[in-house]
Design a protein around this motif. Structure first.
Motif, mmCIF file in Angstrom:
data_model
loop_
_atom_site.group_PDB
_atom_site.id
_atom_site.type_symbol
_atom_site.label_atom_id
_atom_site.label_comp_id
_atom_site.label_asym_id
_atom_site.label_seq_id
_atom_site.Cartn_x
_atom_site.Cartn_y
_atom_site.Cartn_z
ATOM 1 N N SER A 301 -75.965 -33.438 -26.631
ATOM 2 C CA SER A 301 -76.424 -34.789 -26.249
ATOM 3 C C SER A 301 -75.684 -35.478 -25.316
ATOM 4 C CB SER A 301 -76.637 -35.558 -27.575
ATOM 5 O OG SER A 301 -75.584 -35.981 -28.362
ATOM 6 N N PHE A 302 -74.232 -35.550 -25.492
ATOM 7 C CA PHE A 302 -73.445 -36.467 -24.780
ATOM 8 C C PHE A 302 -73.197 -35.653 -23.459
ATOM 9 C CE2 PHE A 302 -72.321 -38.585 -28.512
ATOM 10 C CZ PHE A 302 -72.207 -39.841 -28.085
ATOM 11 N N ALA A 303 -73.419 -34.285 -23.316
ATOM 12 C CA ALA A 303 -73.077 -33.671 -22.148
ATOM 13 C C ALA A 303 -74.570 -34.017 -21.376
ATOM 14 C CB ALA A 303 -73.032 -31.912 -22.382
ATOM 15 N N ALA A 304 -75.706 -33.833 -21.860
ATOM 16 C CA ALA A 304 -76.651 -34.200 -20.987
ATOM 17 C C ALA A 304 -76.628 -35.544 -20.507
ATOM 18 C CB ALA A 304 -78.036 -34.065 -21.838
ATOM 19 N N ARG A 305 -75.968 -36.705 -21.091
ATOM 20 C CA ARG A 305 -75.908 -37.832 -20.792
ATOM 21 C C ARG A 305 -75.072 -37.899 -19.592
ATOM 22 N NH1 ARG A 305 -75.197 -41.328 -26.290
ATOM 23 N NH2 ARG A 305 -74.396 -42.961 -24.732
ATOM 24 N N THR A 306 -73.831 -37.153 -19.601
ATOM 25 C CA THR A 306 -72.901 -37.132 -18.495
ATOM 26 C C THR A 306 -73.043 -36.131 -17.270
ATOM 27 O OG1 THR A 306 -71.452 -35.719 -19.869
ATOM 28 C CG2 THR A 306 -71.340 -38.197 -20.152
ATOM 29 N N GLY A 307 -73.989 -35.578 -17.694
ATOM 30 C CA GLY A 307 -74.269 -34.383 -16.412
ATOM 31 C C GLY A 307 -73.392 -33.269 -16.608
ATOM 32 N N GLN A 308 -72.779 -32.978 -17.718
ATOM 33 C CA GLN A 308 -71.691 -32.042 -17.965
ATOM 34 C C GLN A 308 -72.371 -30.984 -18.625
ATOM 35 O OE1 GLN A 308 -68.530 -33.055 -20.471
ATOM 36 N NE2 GLN A 308 -67.445 -30.855 -20.205
ATOM 37 N N GLU A 309 -71.845 -29.633 -18.300
ATOM 38 C CA GLU A 309 -72.273 -28.374 -18.882
ATOM 39 C C GLU A 309 -70.973 -28.168 -19.921
ATOM 40 O OE1 GLU A 309 -73.491 -25.373 -16.706
ATOM 41 O OE2 GLU A 309 -74.911 -26.481 -15.384
ATOM 42 N N ILE A 310 -71.627 -27.918 -21.142
ATOM 43 C CA ILE A 310 -70.815 -27.439 -22.215
ATOM 44 C C ILE A 310 -71.090 -26.108 -22.569
ATOM 45 C CG2 ILE A 310 -70.354 -29.743 -23.271
ATOM 46 C CD1 ILE A 310 -72.254 -27.734 -25.331
ATOM 47 N N ARG A 311 -70.077 -25.191 -23.320
ATOM 48 C CA ARG A 311 -70.366 -23.947 -23.798
ATOM 49 C C ARG A 311 -70.227 -23.969 -25.415
ATOM 50 N NH1 ARG A 311 -65.585 -20.505 -21.631
ATOM 51 N NH2 ARG A 311 -64.504 -22.728 -21.465
ATOM 52 N N PRO A 312 -71.394 -23.659 -25.808
ATOM 53 C CA PRO A 312 -71.555 -23.922 -27.455
ATOM 54 C C PRO A 312 -70.535 -23.254 -28.095
ATOM 55 C CG PRO A 312 -73.731 -23.914 -26.377
ATOM 56 C CD PRO A 312 -72.979 -23.490 -25.441
ATOM 57 N N ASP A 313 -70.180 -21.958 -27.711
ATOM 58 C CA ASP A 313 -69.190 -21.180 -28.206
ATOM 59 C C ASP A 313 -68.056 -21.255 -28.072
ATOM 60 O OD1 ASP A 313 -71.315 -19.286 -28.937
ATOM 61 O OD2 ASP A 313 -71.130 -18.247 -27.060
ATOM 62 N N GLN A 314 -67.457 -22.149 -27.004
ATOM 63 C CA GLN A 314 -66.403 -22.751 -26.733
ATOM 64 C C GLN A 314 -66.090 -23.954 -27.433
ATOM 65 O OE1 GLN A 314 -63.677 -21.127 -24.994
ATOM 66 N NE2 GLN A 314 -62.318 -22.801 -25.984
ATOM 67 N N GLU A 315 -67.297 -24.787 -27.772
ATOM 68 C CA GLU A 315 -67.236 -25.762 -28.621
ATOM 69 C C GLU A 315 -66.757 -25.477 -30.206
ATOM 70 O OE1 GLU A 315 -67.949 -29.342 -27.908
ATOM 71 O OE2 GLU A 315 -67.105 -28.208 -26.120
ATOM 72 N N MET A 316 -67.278 -24.344 -30.640
ATOM 73 C CA MET A 316 -66.979 -23.759 -31.872
ATOM 74 C C MET A 316 -65.596 -23.460 -32.094
ATOM 75 S SD MET A 316 -70.258 -21.629 -32.336
ATOM 76 C CE MET A 316 -69.853 -20.511 -33.426
ATOM 77 N N ILE A 317 -65.213 -22.845 -31.096
ATOM 78 C CA ILE A 317 -63.763 -22.250 -30.838
ATOM 79 C C ILE A 317 -62.693 -23.836 -31.008
ATOM 80 C CG2 ILE A 317 -61.933 -21.294 -29.476
ATOM 81 C CD1 ILE A 317 -63.914 -19.501 -28.620
ATOM 82 N N GLY A 318 -63.175 -24.732 -30.245
ATOM 83 C CA GLY A 318 -62.399 -26.190 -30.046
ATOM 84 C C GLY A 318 -62.413 -26.713 -31.281
ATOM 85 N N VAL A 319 -63.395 -26.838 -32.060
ATOM 86 C CA VAL A 319 -63.298 -27.381 -33.227
ATOM 87 C C VAL A 319 -62.637 -26.657 -34.430
ATOM 88 C CG1 VAL A 319 -64.904 -28.263 -35.303
ATOM 89 C CG2 VAL A 319 -65.547 -28.526 -33.019
ATOM 90 N N GLY A 320 -62.761 -25.282 -34.225
ATOM 91 C CA GLY A 320 -61.751 -24.391 -35.194
ATOM 92 C C GLY A 320 -60.428 -24.605 -34.969
ATOM 93 N N ALA A 321 -59.952 -24.649 -33.741
ATOM 94 C CA ALA A 321 -58.630 -24.929 -33.473
ATOM 95 C C ALA A 321 -58.442 -26.325 -34.002
ATOM 96 C CB ALA A 321 -58.649 -24.765 -31.851
ATOM 97 N N ALA A 322 -59.094 -27.235 -34.073
ATOM 98 C CA ALA A 322 -58.862 -28.640 -34.403
ATOM 99 C C ALA A 322 -58.476 -28.415 -36.150
ATOM 100 C CB ALA A 322 -60.128 -29.745 -34.269
ATOM 101 N N ASN A 323 -59.373 -27.725 -36.711
ATOM 102 C CA ASN A 323 -59.172 -27.565 -37.985
ATOM 103 C C ASN A 323 -58.102 -26.674 -38.560
ATOM 104 O OD1 ASN A 323 -61.650 -28.436 -39.954
ATOM 105 N ND2 ASN A 323 -62.641 -27.522 -37.982
ATOM 106 N N VAL A 324 -57.598 -25.766 -37.670
ATOM 107 C CA VAL A 324 -56.528 -25.014 -38.011
ATOM 108 C C VAL A 324 -55.382 -25.864 -37.773
ATOM 109 C CG1 VAL A 324 -55.018 -23.163 -37.136
ATOM 110 C CG2 VAL A 324 -57.412 -22.666 -37.358
ATOM 111 N N ALA A 325 -55.221 -26.493 -36.688
ATOM 112 C CA ALA A 325 -53.981 -27.462 -36.421
ATOM 113 C C ALA A 325 -54.045 -28.608 -37.511
ATOM 114 C CB ALA A 325 -54.286 -28.088 -34.951
ATOM 115 N N ALA A 326 -54.864 -29.119 -37.839
ATOM 116 C CA ALA A 326 -54.883 -30.118 -38.926
ATOM 117 C C ALA A 326 -54.307 -29.572 -40.311
ATOM 118 C CB ALA A 326 -56.280 -30.809 -39.491
ATOM 119 N N SER A 327 -54.584 -28.482 -40.593
ATOM 120 C CA SER A 327 -54.491 -27.606 -41.771
ATOM 121 C C SER A 327 -52.738 -27.342 -41.871
ATOM 122 C CB SER A 327 -54.902 -26.419 -41.876
ATOM 123 O OG SER A 327 -54.453 -25.236 -40.901
#
Length: 616
Positions: A301-327
């Motif tokens: 939704s935010f990518a559509a508003r800003t005209g940016q293209e996101i990669r859903p699979d990379q988003e999952m990797i990014g949130v996964g990395a955030a969880n691992v770093a916090a752990s």
């Protein structure tokens, strides 16, 4: 190879190409590298301002959501810092903000209570929460690498609405005692609601706590409603701290946050016993599904508003990395935040430097001014959580479902009741189960209809939409809107049998097969028996608009001979023309016994396989 340039220039270019290729590869898997390489100096002022504004929201929400998860407030700050850093390196969105989330808090608390109960010491609970974050991070990252983003589709929109509504009510009720200055021992929505009412009846509420909690909540709600660009949470928290100083709330029975541990977050390895891993893993899977659905929808939704293209699979990797770093720094599971991302966007954020600035501000506070929030009243944190829970509820969406489709409304209500009555973790299971069952129901009992020719409208149309339509005597056009598989083979068979027994009897039943995207072996066996029955009654089952992949499957099953090669048509028009050429039937406006064409003599009547018997 000599391309006409000086030898020194060629050598320099050759040396640069591998480095450029390495940067490109690194930028693909670690998008933060690409951001740094392409960063523009003119972006820095906006990212700095947005980061400072964002930090004013990150601190109180991080602390509040940590307590919602049953953990010390300081862990919310640790989680926020390293969640932001992990996502900034591996996430593909330029402005998405991750961190502790109100929708995950009750799930985390439910998992921890399931594993160790309510009497475990803080160190044990924090260690298990970190292990839970590590599991969520690994599952999310592996899912991203394996391109399993479709798992988010397990939560349909109606079930998401119902789940979030149930979560909103659960969070709201769980924070009411804190808002009023006391606590209850109830587990689950009904028990907590009953405990809260008993506490009010017995006089456990602290008047000063109620006052500061309700005023804080009112400030947040009013400012978010009427002045959405103003940092409502920050203003409310500052006002609550000021009230503590002015009215000496601590001496009036109001519980304060107290001093936070000073210094850099300690590095700690997540740990759990073997017996605790199984329930932790089950909870991690549920948290991952919710976080995954939230991440992909928010990022898109935010990518559509800003005209940016996101990669859903990379988003999952990014949130996964955030969880691992916090752990590894006493953190707990994180997810994306629509509200914090909106604040970053409204503040002019250009890149993930905004999140890094927010993390730096929190670290500076922990290192330099750890006592800054010691006088923050706990009821104020409860108000922050309640305000967040109110934003989770989607009453308009529920009403819209009621008006548009009652069945999906019932699915949503079932998901709501699953969360509210059974608990958060069973509720997510109910929500996923309802989504899957709803899909299965549509395949099990698909839409079926008769088609006829509507006057003045090209083609053949649903008789429910065009009740006044023309038909050919002895011809039945039938559409079955689903793949033909084991789940609906009996439904299809019974429907065709019913059409074959209709009066007047049809000569041909033409299946408008474009919606039939598959035929499995169970359905093939059913068709073998059904075709024999129809053949015995002199009825032909004709297939029109069948897709080539499905036709090839029918060939492999050996059904082509049973159906008759002459009874496959590319279009409905061709099938209708063939029927008219064979029977001489003409279009009529209404069916009747006299409209049925006379049966041909036995020597001339084709069999259901489309072959005329040889004459003597």
């Amino acid at each position: 190879m000599d391309d006409g340039r000086p030898a020194m220039e060629q050598a320099v270019t050759a040396a640069k190409e591998p480095a450029a290729g390495a940067r490109a590869a690194g930028g693909r898997w670690v998008p933060g590298v690409r951001v740094v390489a392409g960063y523009r100096r003119r972006w820095l002022p906006k990212d700095l301002v947005a980061g400072l504004v964002l930090s004013s929201l990150l601190v109180p929400q991080g602390m509040a959501y940590a307590e919602l998860a049953g953990l010390p407030p300081i862990t919310g700050l640790y989680t926020t810092v390293f969640g932001l850093i992990g996502y900034a390196l591996f996430g593909s969105s330029r402005i998405l903000v991750v961190g502790p989330d109100s929708s995950l808090g009750p799930m985390i608390a439910a998992v921890l209570i399931t594993v160790v109960g309510t009497g475990a010491d803080v160190a044990t609970t924090m260690g298990l929460a970190s292990m839970l974050a590590l599991m969520v991070g690994v599952i999310m990252a592996v899912a991203g690498v394996a391109r399993l983003g479709f798992v988010a589709d397990l939560l349909s929109k109606p079930t998401q609405i119902g789940y979030m509504n149930g979560l909103a009510v659960t969070i709201f009720v769980s924070q009411l005692p804190k808002l009023c200055g006391f606590s209850v021992d109830g587990d689950g929505l009904l028990n907590e609601a009953a405990g809260f009412l008993r506490g009010l009846a017995s006089g456990d509420a602290v008047p000063a706590a109620c006052a500061v909690g309700l005023v804080t909540l009112a400030i947040i709600v009013v400012l978010q409603r009427w002045l959405p660009k103003v940092p409502a949470v920050l203003i409310a928290v500052v006002a609550a701290i000021a009230a503590t100083w002015v009215a000496d709330l601590g001496s009036r029975g109001v519980v304060l946050v107290g001093p936070l541990p000073a210094g850099f977050p300690p590095l700690s390895l997540p740990h759990a016993s073997w017996s605790q891993l199984v329930p932790l893993l089950a909870g991690a899977v549920g948290i991952t599904v919710v976080s995954l659905a939230d991440t992909i929808s928010t990022a898109s939704s935010f990518a559509a508003r800003t005209g940016q293209e996101i990669r859903p699979d990379q988003e999952m990797i990014g949130v996964g990395a955030a969880n691992v770093a916090a752990s590894f720094f006493q953190g707990f599971p994180v997810s994306t935040s629509g509200s914090r991302t909106a604040v970053a966007e409204q503040s002019g954020a250009r890149t993930q430097v905004t999140g890094i600035v927010g993390a730096a501000v929190i670290l500076a506070m922990l290192l330099l001014t750890p006592g800054l929030l010691r006088d923050l009243p706990q009821p104020a944190l409860g108000a922050v959580v309640i305000a967040a829970s109110m934003s989770l509820a989607d009453v308009r969406g529920t009403v819209r479902l009621w008006r548009r489709r009652r069945l999906e409304f019932l699915v949503s209500i079932t998901a709501f009741l699953g969360v509210a009555l059974l608990g958060v973790l069973p509720g997510i299971g109910v929500a996923v189960g309802m989504s899957v069952l709803n899909v299965f129901r549509r395949v099990w009992w698909p839409y079926q209809t008769e088609l006829r020719r509507a006057p003045g409208v090209p083609g053949y149309h649903d008789v429910r939409s065009y009740p006044v339509a023309d038909r050919l005597p002895g011809l039945m056009l039938f559409r079955f809107d689903a793949p033909l598989i084991f789940a609906n083979a009996r439904v299809f068979r019974d429907q065709i049998r019913g059409l074959a027994r209709a009066e007047p009897r049809p000569r041909w039943i033409v299946l408008a097969a474009e919606p039939v995207t598959d035929v499995d072996t169970t359905a093939a066996d059913m068709l073998t028996v059904l075709l024999a029955e129809l053949d015995a009654d002199g009825i032909v089952l004709v297939w029109a608009e069948l897709k080539d992949p499905v036709r090839r499957k029918i060939d492999r099953y050996g059904l082509t001979e049973a159906i008759g090669p002459a009874h496959f048509f590319a279009t409905l028009d061709e099938a209708v023309s063939a029927y008219r050429a064979q029977t001489g039937a003409e279009w009529v406006s209404s069916p009747g016994p006299a409209d049925v064409p006379p049966r041909p003599e036995a020597a001339e009547r084709p069999t259901a396989k489309g072959r005329f018997p040889r004459g003597g």
